[in-house]
Design a protein around this motif. Sequence first.
Motif, short mmCIF file in Angstrom:
data_model
loop_
_atom_site.label_atom_id
_atom_site.label_comp_id
_atom_site.label_asym_id
_atom_site.label_seq_id
_atom_site.Cartn_x
_atom_site.Cartn_y
_atom_site.Cartn_z
N GLN A 59 0.87 -1.18 0.00
CA GLN A 59 0.00 0.00 0.00
C GLN A 59 0.90 1.23 0.00
O GLN A 59 1.60 1.50 0.97
CB GLN A 59 -0.91 0.01 1.23
CG GLN A 59 -1.92 1.16 1.22
CD GLN A 59 -2.85 1.11 2.42
OE1 GLN A 59 -2.45 0.68 3.48
NE2 GLN A 59 -4.08 1.56 2.23
N ALA A 161 -5.75 -4.61 12.45
CA ALA A 161 -6.09 -4.62 11.03
C ALA A 161 -7.58 -4.87 10.82
O ALA A 161 -8.21 -4.25 9.96
CB ALA A 161 -5.26 -5.69 10.32
N ASP A 165 -10.32 -2.58 8.89
CA ASP A 165 -11.17 -3.11 7.80
C ASP A 165 -12.65 -2.86 8.07
O ASP A 165 -13.43 -2.61 7.14
CB ASP A 165 -10.93 -4.61 7.63
CG ASP A 165 -9.56 -4.91 7.02
OD1 ASP A 165 -9.02 -4.03 6.34
OD2 ASP A 165 -9.04 -6.02 7.24
N ASN A 176 -6.74 -4.95 5.07
CA ASN A 176 -5.61 -4.82 6.00
C ASN A 176 -5.23 -6.14 6.65
O ASN A 176 -4.04 -6.42 6.85
CB ASN A 176 -5.96 -3.79 7.08
CG ASN A 176 -5.91 -2.37 6.57
OD1 ASN A 176 -4.86 -1.78 6.41
ND2 ASN A 176 -7.10 -1.82 6.27
N GLU A 177 -6.22 -6.96 6.98
CA GLU A 177 -5.91 -8.24 7.63
C GLU A 177 -5.12 -9.15 6.69
O GLU A 177 -4.11 -9.75 7.09
CB GLU A 177 -7.20 -8.94 8.08
CG GLU A 177 -6.92 -10.27 8.79
CD GLU A 177 -8.19 -10.97 9.22
OE1 GLU A 177 -8.09 -12.04 9.85
OE2 GLU A 177 -9.29 -10.46 8.92
N HIS A 179 -3.35 -8.20 4.25
CA HIS A 179 -2.05 -7.56 4.04
C HIS A 179 -1.06 -7.93 5.16
O HIS A 179 0.09 -8.28 4.90
CB HIS A 179 -2.22 -6.05 3.98
CG HIS A 179 -0.93 -5.29 3.97
ND1 HIS A 179 -0.12 -5.24 2.87
CD2 HIS A 179 -0.31 -4.57 4.94
CE1 HIS A 179 0.96 -4.51 3.16
NE2 HIS A 179 0.86 -4.10 4.41
#
Length: 361
Positions: A59, A161, A165, A176-177, A179
């Motif tokens: 990101q 995360a 989200d 995010n999780e 990631h």
Amino acid sequence: MGATKRDLGLKTVMLTDIFYNRYPNKPVKSAWTELDRRFMFQASKLLRVMLLSKPEWTQNGQDLYEDQTRMESTFENAHERVCDELGVDSLADPYHHYNGRPERKLYSVISNEYLNQKYDLRVQPFITIGLRLSLIEQVLRIHSDFVARLNDGLDSKLEAARSLDSNMSPFSLFNNEQHVLANHKRITEHLSAAILEINERLRQAAYPLSYNNGFFQFTDDRLTSDEIHEPFWSLVADPMWSNVDLQMKEAIDRRDNADRTAAFHAVSALESVIKIISGKKGWNTGMEKGAANYVDNLGSRANGNFIEQWEADLLKKMFTDVRNPFAHGPGPDRMPSLSPQQTNWAIDTAMSWAKSLIQRM
């Protein structure tokens, strides 16, 4: 073992257990050859790949930036640790020189140049090899410690995360999780692959060494290393077995420096395994007075015969005949000692027992 800190008022100085200081009387090799040059080149490249693996997804380039920052910090930390122990400011020329003006090099560059320096015929080969292995070992150890901390903090990162989200648009393409999980997997897998490769490169270079849990250590028997040592070190990498890991490393260091108490520390590591298992299983009675009582806990019928009686008898013999003579002053009797072959047997046997017991948990 490892590194400890001294606060001298002006700055914190790291007291570091480096390879070169750990084995002053046991040279890795007696001659510098083309194999050594290749190994140093391969190792220097391997370290950079390990630390700067390309993120699968990112990101705004954040992962790549963090990897670059961590790589430079790791090389700086490793470089400074080794320099402190050797009493030097830098392992290689720390400056570029452009038009007569010096410019400070990155620590990753200094380290790479040091590992790939042309061999100086005025220096004994074992010194050059030992010093360069010290830097490689420190980079691996520092990054391994970072990955261990990453593992410890994974649950909290995942929780944060998921919270992010839950507040994002359902149409967002970034999760995010996922990631966090992908980044964690990437870093841990690259470390595991690097350790496997460094051990294979050590074999190819004819170095009687293997890297285990932060340290290069001597190994003279390839089959024993593959079948016993490597599985053992993998098992005791779990924080639960940290005392076992430290005691066995102490045993090997003492063996490699011809210390007669090496077997004592190896069997003490085995005792720690037995005590940890007995405690974790809830079998301690509070009446134990020595190793034999903890062995009895494992062999008790009431506890499901975690070990058989014949195994309990063999374990007790290890403590009675191998460890106990070194645990007490001999008085007027002959000072206890083992031959190098007996010491190797004691260490290998203690490792084998520990591996077997831990795998039954």
